[in-house]
Design a protein around this motif. Structure first.
Motif, mmCIF file in Angstrom:
data_model
loop_
_atom_site.group_PDB
_atom_site.id
_atom_site.type_symbol
_atom_site.label_atom_id
_atom_site.label_comp_id
_atom_site.label_asym_id
_atom_site.label_seq_id
_atom_site.Cartn_x
_atom_site.Cartn_y
_atom_site.Cartn_z
ATOM 1 N N GLN A 198 0.859 -1.324 -0.098
ATOM 2 C CA GLN A 198 0.038 0.064 -0.076
ATOM 3 C C GLN A 198 0.816 1.435 0.112
ATOM 4 O OE1 GLN A 198 -1.282 -2.441 2.193
ATOM 5 N NE2 GLN A 198 -2.324 -3.194 0.120
ATOM 6 N N ILE A 199 1.859 1.276 -0.418
ATOM 7 C CA ILE A 199 2.907 2.234 -0.730
ATOM 8 C C ILE A 199 2.604 2.711 -2.130
ATOM 9 C CG2 ILE A 199 5.108 3.414 -0.732
ATOM 10 C CD1 ILE A 199 5.937 1.451 1.509
ATOM 11 N N VAL A 200 1.855 3.684 -2.279
ATOM 12 C CA VAL A 200 1.390 4.253 -3.792
ATOM 13 C C VAL A 200 2.459 5.084 -4.415
ATOM 14 C CG1 VAL A 200 -0.280 5.295 -4.916
ATOM 15 C CG2 VAL A 200 -0.932 3.965 -3.040
ATOM 16 N N GLN A 201 2.901 4.815 -5.526
ATOM 17 C CA GLN A 201 3.961 5.753 -6.160
ATOM 18 C C GLN A 201 3.176 6.837 -6.963
ATOM 19 O OE1 GLN A 201 4.445 1.944 -7.397
ATOM 20 N NE2 GLN A 201 4.811 2.038 -5.315
ATOM 21 N N SER A 202 3.985 8.088 -7.052
ATOM 22 C CA SER A 202 3.152 9.126 -7.500
ATOM 23 C C SER A 202 3.097 9.105 -9.298
ATOM 24 C CB SER A 202 4.152 10.462 -7.279
ATOM 25 O OG SER A 202 5.507 10.194 -8.368
ATOM 26 N N GLU A 203 2.249 9.658 -9.674
ATOM 27 C CA GLU A 203 1.840 9.573 -10.930
ATOM 28 C C GLU A 203 3.026 9.955 -11.698
ATOM 29 O OE1 GLU A 203 -1.345 12.187 -12.263
ATOM 30 O OE2 GLU A 203 -2.758 11.027 -11.137
ATOM 31 N N GLY A 204 3.887 10.836 -11.320
ATOM 32 C CA GLY A 204 5.027 10.952 -12.207
ATOM 33 C C GLY A 204 6.126 10.044 -12.124
ATOM 34 N N ALA A 205 6.229 9.180 -10.848
ATOM 35 C CA ALA A 205 7.081 8.006 -10.862
ATOM 36 C C ALA A 205 6.772 6.902 -11.658
ATOM 37 C CB ALA A 205 7.160 7.727 -9.372
ATOM 38 N N THR A 206 5.345 6.582 -11.602
ATOM 39 C CA THR A 206 4.722 5.601 -12.362
ATOM 40 C C THR A 206 4.944 5.912 -13.804
ATOM 41 O OG1 THR A 206 3.098 5.321 -11.063
ATOM 42 C CG2 THR A 206 2.598 4.664 -13.242
ATOM 43 N N ALA A 207 4.758 7.107 -14.482
ATOM 44 C CA ALA A 207 4.931 7.501 -15.621
ATOM 45 C C ALA A 207 6.205 7.265 -16.351
ATOM 46 C CB ALA A 207 4.407 8.996 -16.060
ATOM 47 N N ALA A 208 7.280 7.766 -15.523
ATOM 48 C CA ALA A 208 8.804 7.776 -15.509
ATOM 49 C C ALA A 208 8.990 6.365 -15.931
ATOM 50 C CB ALA A 208 9.604 8.566 -14.613
ATOM 51 N N LEU A 209 8.702 5.672 -15.125
ATOM 52 C CA LEU A 209 9.181 3.984 -15.085
ATOM 53 C C LEU A 209 8.577 3.310 -16.259
ATOM 54 C CD1 LEU A 209 10.879 1.737 -14.100
ATOM 55 C CD2 LEU A 209 9.012 1.172 -12.455
ATOM 56 N N VAL A 210 7.135 3.625 -16.427
ATOM 57 C CA VAL A 210 6.810 2.967 -17.908
ATOM 58 C C VAL A 210 7.506 3.400 -18.933
ATOM 59 C CG1 VAL A 210 4.491 3.140 -19.193
ATOM 60 C CG2 VAL A 210 4.311 2.578 -16.695
ATOM 61 N N THR A 211 7.834 4.834 -18.910
ATOM 62 C CA THR A 211 8.315 4.994 -20.150
ATOM 63 C C THR A 211 9.733 4.548 -20.490
ATOM 64 O OG1 THR A 211 7.305 7.401 -20.250
ATOM 65 C CG2 THR A 211 9.379 7.438 -21.192
ATOM 66 N N ARG A 212 10.405 4.277 -19.149
ATOM 67 C CA ARG A 212 11.898 3.701 -19.382
ATOM 68 C C ARG A 212 11.792 2.414 -19.871
ATOM 69 N NH1 ARG A 212 15.207 3.307 -14.619
ATOM 70 N NH2 ARG A 212 16.621 2.479 -16.141
ATOM 71 N N LEU A 213 10.714 1.505 -19.178
ATOM 72 C CA LEU A 213 10.507 0.130 -19.740
ATOM 73 C C LEU A 213 10.101 -0.044 -21.256
ATOM 74 C CD1 LEU A 213 8.401 -0.896 -16.565
ATOM 75 C CD2 LEU A 213 10.806 -1.988 -17.113
ATOM 76 N N LEU A 214 9.251 0.844 -21.719
ATOM 77 C CA LEU A 214 9.002 1.014 -23.182
ATOM 78 C C LEU A 214 10.161 1.363 -23.727
ATOM 79 C CD1 LEU A 214 5.485 2.616 -22.985
ATOM 80 C CD2 LEU A 214 5.722 0.108 -23.269
ATOM 81 N N THR A 215 10.964 2.072 -23.460
ATOM 82 C CA THR A 215 12.057 2.674 -24.360
ATOM 83 C C THR A 215 12.987 1.616 -24.376
ATOM 84 O OG1 THR A 215 11.653 5.037 -23.697
ATOM 85 C CG2 THR A 215 13.525 4.531 -24.447
ATOM 86 N N GLU A 216 13.076 0.928 -23.344
ATOM 87 C CA GLU A 216 14.083 -0.123 -23.410
ATOM 88 C C GLU A 216 13.402 -1.608 -24.134
ATOM 89 O OE1 GLU A 216 15.795 -0.789 -19.625
ATOM 90 O OE2 GLU A 216 16.314 1.290 -19.414
#
Length: 370
Positions: free
Chosen positions: A182-200
């Motif tokens: 139940q430790i919710v990540q911020s929208e910014g952190a979520t979006a940044a990580l999704v972008t990195r995973l897709l880029t790679e």
């Protein structure tokens, strides 16, 4: 002067234990010679005689003992240092390294936690080291337990690792485990990580992480059909607005959910709204509802589904809202060689003075029969 010119300060006040301790710390730096370390030890012992609470002097003795290979003495002195204060960063870093050498993961993270809570410069020094360690499953599990205690530096670390972690997939595993706590990540952190995973190129990992923080999503259909999420920092799997060169596109609250509202000058065309898809091969139907769209057929907006490399899979025109009470639908077929897709609402140029205006309050792409 004890900060800017500690040697001169010591000459002026050789009886001041705090100044003597700072001079010992300076002389025991990483590049210190054997002679300098001997003098640093002498000054450290002198400082403690002058002021037994001079923690920098204790840190000097700890570090120099370790460098001489006398770890047992270093640990004994560290115990005294910790009795005085836990705020000295040099001794805390030594404690981290000592715990690492012993394979003591809980002890390592306990000292990380103390350092990050008691020193403002510790994140700059320790975050890069810590993010490199999360590829180890045991360390990652222990770090989750540490972050679950909600330390003051936790949110800062989560934001840092989302964009800087050397292994995006390990970062995703860390975030998924945090989500279960139940430790919710911020929208910014979520979006940044999704972008990195897709880029790679890790589409499956990107979707797995996104679905862990967005319960109820289904890769076989589009998301947020009524525009209720309205994220400030959307990921590629969310609705992304395109507002550029005079195009105005917004998502607003409506009576029954959200509404996508757009206004395009008459001479312009281009994308208005986009959402990335990861659809399995098969046949799909796009259904939706518009409001206020009224212009000639040749200039009506349309939905297009692209493969990731840009190949077009078809179009669904959004007719004038007076037709069929604003409802629209159309079909697409996703072939097996189309791994990822992009669903995009496109505007076409028009000669009407008012340009292209309208609203979409509902749209959904789903499997036929699903």
């Amino acid at each position: 002067m004890r900060i800017a010119a500690v040697e001169h300060a010591h000459l002026l006040a050789p009886w001041d234990g705090r100044i003597t301790a700072l001079l010992s710390a300076k002389l025991s730096g990483p590049e210190a010679s054997v002679a300098e370390r001997r003098r640093a030890d002498d000054l450290a012992r002198q400082a403690l005689q002058q002021d037994p609470t001079a923690v920098p002097a204790v840190a000097t003795l700890v570090i120099d003992a370790e460098i001489r290979g006398d770890t047992a003495t270093a640990r004994k002195i560290f115990t005294y240092s910790e009795m005085l204060s836990r705020r000295d960063l040099r001794t805390r870093i030594w404690a981290i390294e000592d715990a690492v050498a012993r394979g003591d993961i809980p002890g390592t993270l306990r000292n990380y936690d103390i350092a990050l809570r008691t020193s403002r410069i510790a994140p700059d020094l320790l975050f890069p080291v810590l993010i490199n360690a999360i590829t180890d499953g045991n360390i990652r599990a222990a770090l989750v337990r540490t972050l679950a205690a909600r330390p003051a530096w936790g949110d800062q670390f989560i934001a840092y690792v989302s964009g800087n972690g050397p292994d995006a997939r390990a970062t995703a595993r860390l975030f998924e485990a945090l989500q279960k706590r139940q430790i919710v990540q911020s929208e910014g952190a979520t979006a940044a990580l999704v972008t990195r995973l897709l880029t790679e190129g890790h589409v499956d990992d990107a979707w797995r992480y996104y679905s862990s923080v967005t319960p109820g999503v289904d890769r076989r259909q589009s998301r947020d059909s009524q525009f209720v999420a309205n994220r400030a920092t959307p990921s590629a799997f969310d609705w992304n607005l395109v507002s550029d060169s005079g195009i105005v596109a917004t998502i607003q609250r409506g009576e029954r959910g959200g509404i996508f509202d757009f206004s395009v000058p008459s001479s312009l065309s281009g994308p208005l709204l986009e959402q990335m898809q990861w659809l399995p091969p098969g046949s799909y139907i796009l259904e939706g509802h518009s409001i206020g769209i009224d212009q000639p057929d040749a200039t009506l907006p349309y939905w297009v589904l692209h493969c990731g490399e840009g190949r077009e899979l078809g179009r669904v025109v959004v007719p004038a809202s007076t037709r069929d009470n604003g409802r629209f639908s159309g079909r697409f077929r996703v072939p097996a060689d189309c791994a990822v897709q992009h669903l995009i609402l496109m505007a076409r140029a028009t000669d009407q003075m008012t340009g292209t205006i309208g609203q979409i309050d509902r749209v959904r792409l789903r499997p036929i029969g699903g």
